[in-house]
Design a protein around this motif. Structure first.
Motif, PDB file in Angstrom:
ATOM      1  N   ALA A   1      10.098  -0.129 -11.705  1.00  0.00           N
ATOM      2  CA  ALA A   1       9.901  -1.512 -11.409  1.00  0.00           C
ATOM      3  C   ALA A   1       9.645  -1.685 -10.018  1.00  0.00           C
ATOM      4  CB  ALA A   1      11.527  -1.449 -10.949  1.00  0.00           C
ATOM      5  N   LEU A   2       8.543  -0.785  -8.876  1.00  0.00           N
ATOM      6  CA  LEU A   2       8.190  -1.232  -8.266  1.00  0.00           C
ATOM      7  C   LEU A   2       6.896  -0.602  -8.040  1.00  0.00           C
ATOM      8  CD1 LEU A   2      11.331   0.189  -5.368  1.00  0.00           C
ATOM      9  CD2 LEU A   2      10.931  -1.682  -6.275  1.00  0.00           C
ATOM     10  N   ALA A   3       6.123  -0.405  -9.551  1.00  0.00           N
ATOM     11  CA  ALA A   3       5.163  -0.338  -9.337  1.00  0.00           C
ATOM     12  C   ALA A   3       4.352  -1.850  -9.142  1.00  0.00           C
ATOM     13  CB  ALA A   3       4.382  -0.769 -10.812  1.00  0.00           C
ATOM     14  N   LYS A   4       3.139  -0.236  -8.160  1.00  0.00           N
ATOM     15  CA  LYS A   4       2.674  -1.938  -7.573  1.00  0.00           C
ATOM     16  C   LYS A   4       1.155  -2.765  -8.223  1.00  0.00           C
ATOM     17  CE  LYS A   4       3.024   0.273  -3.448  1.00  0.00           C
ATOM     18  NZ  LYS A   4       4.416  -0.154  -2.675  1.00  0.00           N
ATOM     19  N   ASP A   5       1.075  -3.102  -9.444  1.00  0.00           N
ATOM     20  CA  ASP A   5       0.152  -3.406 -10.467  1.00  0.00           C
ATOM     21  C   ASP A   5       1.488  -3.793 -11.072  1.00  0.00           C
ATOM     22  OD1 ASP A   5      -1.305  -4.400 -12.445  1.00  0.00           O
ATOM     23  OD2 ASP A   5      -2.185  -2.651 -12.869  1.00  0.00           O
ATOM     24  N   PRO A   6       1.063  -5.555 -11.733  1.00  0.00           N
ATOM     25  CA  PRO A   6       2.692  -6.319 -12.695  1.00  0.00           C
ATOM     26  C   PRO A   6       2.564  -5.464 -13.236  1.00  0.00           C
ATOM     27  CG  PRO A   6       1.612  -7.369 -10.939  1.00  0.00           C
ATOM     28  CD  PRO A   6       0.679  -6.552 -10.984  1.00  0.00           C
ATOM     29  N   ASP A   7       1.589  -5.360 -13.946  1.00  0.00           N
ATOM     30  CA  ASP A   7       1.489  -4.614 -15.873  1.00  0.00           C
ATOM     31  C   ASP A   7       1.713  -3.191 -15.882  1.00  0.00           C
ATOM     32  OD1 ASP A   7      -0.224  -6.805 -16.132  1.00  0.00           O
ATOM     33  OD2 ASP A   7      -2.183  -6.014 -16.074  1.00  0.00           O
ATOM     34  N   MET A   8       1.988  -2.946 -15.046  1.00  0.00           N
ATOM     35  CA  MET A   8       2.991  -1.381 -15.074  1.00  0.00           C
ATOM     36  C   MET A   8       4.335  -0.985 -14.966  1.00  0.00           C
ATOM     37  SD  MET A   8       0.523   0.249 -16.295  1.00  0.00           S
ATOM     38  CE  MET A   8       1.118   1.761 -16.560  1.00  0.00           C
ATOM     39  N   ARG A   9       4.398  -2.327 -13.816  1.00  0.00           N
ATOM     40  CA  ARG A   9       5.507  -3.023 -14.061  1.00  0.00           C
ATOM     41  C   ARG A   9       6.662  -3.578 -15.118  1.00  0.00           C
ATOM     42  NH1 ARG A   9       5.251  -6.708 -10.042  1.00  0.00           N
ATOM     43  NH2 ARG A   9       4.185  -6.092  -8.769  1.00  0.00           N
ATOM     44  N   TYR A  10       8.192  -2.890 -15.403  1.00  0.00           N
ATOM     45  CA  TYR A  10       8.906  -3.463 -16.176  1.00  0.00           C
ATOM     46  C   TYR A  10       8.829  -5.068 -16.154  1.00  0.00           C
ATOM     47  CZ  TYR A  10      11.536   0.481 -16.024  1.00  0.00           C
ATOM     48  OH  TYR A  10      12.430   1.706 -16.065  1.00  0.00           O
TER      49      TYR A  10
ATOM     50  N   VAL B   1      12.601   5.195 -13.393  1.00  0.00           N
ATOM     51  CA  VAL B   1      13.242   3.984 -13.369  1.00  0.00           C
ATOM     52  C   VAL B   1      12.629   3.052 -12.135  1.00  0.00           C
ATOM     53  CG1 VAL B   1      15.258   2.450 -13.410  1.00  0.00           C
ATOM     54  CG2 VAL B   1      15.152   4.287 -15.118  1.00  0.00           C
ATOM     55  N   MET B   2      12.796   3.715 -10.972  1.00  0.00           N
ATOM     56  CA  MET B   2      11.912   3.064  -9.315  1.00  0.00           C
ATOM     57  C   MET B   2      11.280   3.226  -9.778  1.00  0.00           C
ATOM     58  SD  MET B   2      15.261   2.070  -8.018  1.00  0.00           S
ATOM     59  CE  MET B   2      15.115   0.889  -9.746  1.00  0.00           C
ATOM     60  N   HIS B   3      10.449   3.602 -10.062  1.00  0.00           N
ATOM     61  CA  HIS B   3       9.027   3.768  -9.922  1.00  0.00           C
ATOM     62  C   HIS B   3       8.443   2.922 -10.695  1.00  0.00           C
ATOM     63  CE1 HIS B   3       6.926   7.155  -7.462  1.00  0.00           C
ATOM     64  NE2 HIS B   3       8.456   7.773  -7.587  1.00  0.00           N
TER      65      HIS B   3
ATOM     66  N   ASN C   1       0.491  -1.361  -0.078  1.00  0.00           N
ATOM     67  CA  ASN C   1       0.283  -0.181   0.017  1.00  0.00           C
ATOM     68  C   ASN C   1       0.409   1.426  -0.056  1.00  0.00           C
ATOM     69  OD1 ASN C   1      -3.046  -0.979   0.169  1.00  0.00           O
ATOM     70  ND2 ASN C   1      -2.125  -1.563   2.312  1.00  0.00           N
ATOM     71  N   ALA C   2       2.302   1.539   0.493  1.00  0.00           N
ATOM     72  CA  ALA C   2       2.557   2.329   0.838  1.00  0.00           C
ATOM     73  C   ALA C   2       3.209   2.970  -0.564  1.00  0.00           C
ATOM     74  CB  ALA C   2       3.770   2.176   2.310  1.00  0.00           C
ATOM     75  N   PRO C   3       3.259   4.738  -0.646  1.00  0.00           N
ATOM     76  CA  PRO C   3       3.734   5.162  -1.817  1.00  0.00           C
ATOM     77  C   PRO C   3       5.001   4.708  -2.501  1.00  0.00           C
ATOM     78  CG  PRO C   3       2.634   6.303  -0.149  1.00  0.00           C
ATOM     79  CD  PRO C   3       2.652   5.346   0.036  1.00  0.00           C
ATOM     80  N   ILE C   4       5.546   4.128  -3.905  1.00  0.00           N
ATOM     81  CA  ILE C   4       6.896   4.350  -3.880  1.00  0.00           C
ATOM     82  C   ILE C   4       7.595   5.167  -3.451  1.00  0.00           C
ATOM     83  CG2 ILE C   4       8.540   3.698  -5.725  1.00  0.00           C
ATOM     84  CD1 ILE C   4       6.134   2.756  -7.007  1.00  0.00           C
ATOM     85  N   PRO C   5       9.137   5.741  -2.606  1.00  0.00           N
ATOM     86  CA  PRO C   5       9.474   6.525  -2.123  1.00  0.00           C
ATOM     87  C   PRO C   5      10.499   7.035  -3.416  1.00  0.00           C
ATOM     88  CG  PRO C   5      10.352   4.257  -1.177  1.00  0.00           C
ATOM     89  CD  PRO C   5       8.766   3.995  -1.820  1.00  0.00           C
ATOM     90  N   ASP C   6      10.362   8.110  -3.675  1.00  0.00           N
ATOM     91  CA  ASP C   6      12.188   8.780  -4.964  1.00  0.00           C
ATOM     92  C   ASP C   6      13.070   8.812  -4.259  1.00  0.00           C
ATOM     93  OD1 ASP C   6       9.497  10.037  -6.101  1.00  0.00           O
ATOM     94  OD2 ASP C   6       9.595  11.339  -5.389  1.00  0.00           O
ATOM     95  N   LEU C   7      13.603   8.269  -5.250  1.00  0.00           N
ATOM     96  CA  LEU C   7      14.916   7.817  -4.622  1.00  0.00           C
ATOM     97  C   LEU C   7      16.097   9.120  -4.423  1.00  0.00           C
ATOM     98  CD1 LEU C   7      17.833   5.316  -4.606  1.00  0.00           C
ATOM     99  CD2 LEU C   7      17.629   5.745  -6.963  1.00  0.00           C
TER     100      LEU C   7
END
Length: 514
Positions: A251-260, A247-249, A227-233
């Motif tokens: 890679a760490l997308a909560k939804d697998p479809d929006m992920r690499y 890139v980190m956002h 649930n937590a927002p992805i922190p900015d590097l």
């Protein structure tokens, strides 16, 4: 393992030293005299589930792992079973693990991160093409030699241990919460993109010196992954290329479809970012190349062999560039005849997570998506002796008057028992508990089993869950909903069961039997 194997032989291997001990296995240094070679021997923990069926599953998984032939996957030399000991024999790496390197040096330059990411991404995508999901990607499982050569380790260990504890059959899972994908944390079916998420966490840690999420308990950490927002590097470390945040956002997308969709796609965008090149659009970037995903339902995978599966394995193709001229990590510990397998002094322990059988319900209200958390935690697997030892609860004391006026109650002997505690939702996430314990004897006359939640805060009182009723088959069931509708998963860290004459006390008065 509670008994050291040093000085013993497992098959043709002489155990010479203890390398490290973790939640999933104990690692020894071994010597193979017939070819004068030192190896790493990983011994799986003993468990009542290691029957003939489990041993056969172990052999199947070991044979499958052995077929993963890639320059950057730690090779499996051999495996075996002896005196109820299951073990895997692997190459001995002498440069420590990535986890040790991060602890020694902290945040790493992007160029060195790319040097490690490149071979690991190649190895991971190769394994995914073979139909294999790792499910425990973390710095401890990325090993280095003294030249900085990286190898991905521990393929199949999670699945083997899931089988031994029965988690595959019950819908549970194992993993390391700090690196666990949101879907893995929710107990959903995972595919290759779950490994990509975990690899993204590792990349974040290499760049920042710490993972993106920290918490006091494994349960809280899993909630943050979900649930937590992805922190900015950039909020953790300044001076990095701005594109690395994006890139980190991805890679760490909560939804697998929006992920690499592949590790190589993550690698390509990482290179573009550190070279100052613009990133492609999200849809093009996350798919990049090789976007097929591999579903892992927890079932045994067919052997990758023409003889067994009817199709030839995918050829080994490595696009990994040379590791470059960065300063190689120094050996962490050196022993005569070889180095260490790379187990850090304080291993990041995998955590067993359990969830209820139902998948979480997603309710859309406008643009706000509320995840109805089906929570997750704690499989307590305890094998009792005929006279079980009391398990103390922090900050719980027995009043002297109770000890003086009532004789101690003998706890019934319990054998081959295990328990499952899951958090659910009635009104608010985590406000309901379902407890199931099997293999219990009926309580003695005039007493009852009472279940307690052990608090995270040491000064807080335990929570009385009420009576745990035992049926004729030795199964105890209990459902409890917190009157205050609190998220119990964030407030309590474990469970204990006591034998009580009075069931409404605020503290355990009888003997702790579980």
């Amino acid at each position: 393992m509670s008994t050291s194997l040093i000085g013993r032989k497992l098959g043709k291997y002489e155990i010479t030293a203890l390398i490290g001990k973790g939640g999933m296995a104990t690692v020894y240094k071994g010597y193979q005299p017939d070819i004068d070679r030192y190896v790493a021997i990983k011994v799986l923990p003993p468990h009542p589930g290691q029957d003939e069926q489990f041993i056969e599953r172990f052999r199947l998984e070991a044979r499958t792992i052995a077929r993963l032939q890639h320059p950057h996957i730690l090779p499996l030399y051999d495996y075996g079973s002896q005196d109820d000991i299951l073990y895997l024999v692997m190459a001995l790496m002498d440069g420590g693990s990535l986890s040790e390197l991060i602890r020694r040096r902290g945040a790493m330059p992007p160029s060195e991160v790319e040097t490690i990411l490149s071979p690991v991404a190649s190895a991971l995508d190769y394994a995914h093409r073979q139909g294999y999901i790792h499910r425990d990607i973390k710095p401890d499982n990325i090993l280095l030699d003294r030249e900085g050569f990286a190898a991905l380790a521990d393929f199949g260990i999670v699945k083997m241990l899931e089988t031994s504890s029965g988690l595959t059959a019950t819908g549970g899972l194992m993993g390391t919460p700090a690196y666990m994908s949101p879907e893995q944390g929710q107990g959903l079916e995972v595919d290759s993109r779950s490994d990509v998420y975990s690899l993204g966490v590792v990349v974040f840690e290499m760049l920042a010196g710490k993972p993106p999420y920290q918490a006091d308990t494994p349960m809280q950490l899993v909630f943050k992954q979900i649930n937590a927002p992805i922190p900015d590097l950039s909020s953790v470390r300044s001076g990095l290329p701005a594109a690395l945040d994006e890139v980190m956002h991805r890679a760490l997308a909560k939804d697998p479809d929006m992920r690499y969709q592949t590790a190589t796609a993550l690698l390509h965008d990482f290179r573009r970012a550190i070279e100052g090149k613009p990133l492609p659009s999200t849809s093009a970037s996350i798919r990049d190349i090789g976007s097929d995903t591999i579903i892992d339902s927890g079932a045994a995978l067919p052997p990758i062999s023409r003889d067994h599966s009817g199709s030839a394995p995918t050829p080994i193709i490595s696009h990994t560039p040379p590791l470059g001229s960065h300063t190689p990590p120094q050996p962490y510990t050196q022993t005569p005849g070889g180095g260490v397998y790379s187990t850090p002094t304080a291993m990041q322990q995998p955590t067993i997570i359990q969830q209820s059988g139902l998948s979480p319900v997603i309710v859309t209200v406008g643009v706000i998506i509320i995840l109805l958390l089906v929570a997750i935690l704690a499989v307590i697997i305890v094998t009792f002796s005929q006279q079980p030892q009391a398990v103390p609860i922090p900050s719980v004391t027995t009043p002297p008057t109770a000890a003086a006026t009532r004789p101690p109650t003998a706890a019934p002997a319990v054998t081959n028992n295990y328990g499952r505690l899951s958090f659910g939702t009635t009104t608010n996430p985590g406000d309901t508990i379902n407890l199931r314990v099997e293999g219990l004897r009926q309580p003695t006359a005039g007493t009852s089993y009472v279940a307690w939640l052990i608090p995270v805060e040491p000064d807080a009182a335990p929570l009385n869950l009420g009576e745990l009723r035992v049926d004729s088959l030795g199964q105890g069931l209990l459902t409890f909903t917190d009157p205050e509708r609190r998220n119990l998963a964030t407030l309590y860290r474990g469970v204990s069961i006591s034998m009580e004459q009075m069931m409404d006390g605020a503290q355990p008065q009888g003997e702790i039997v579980y």
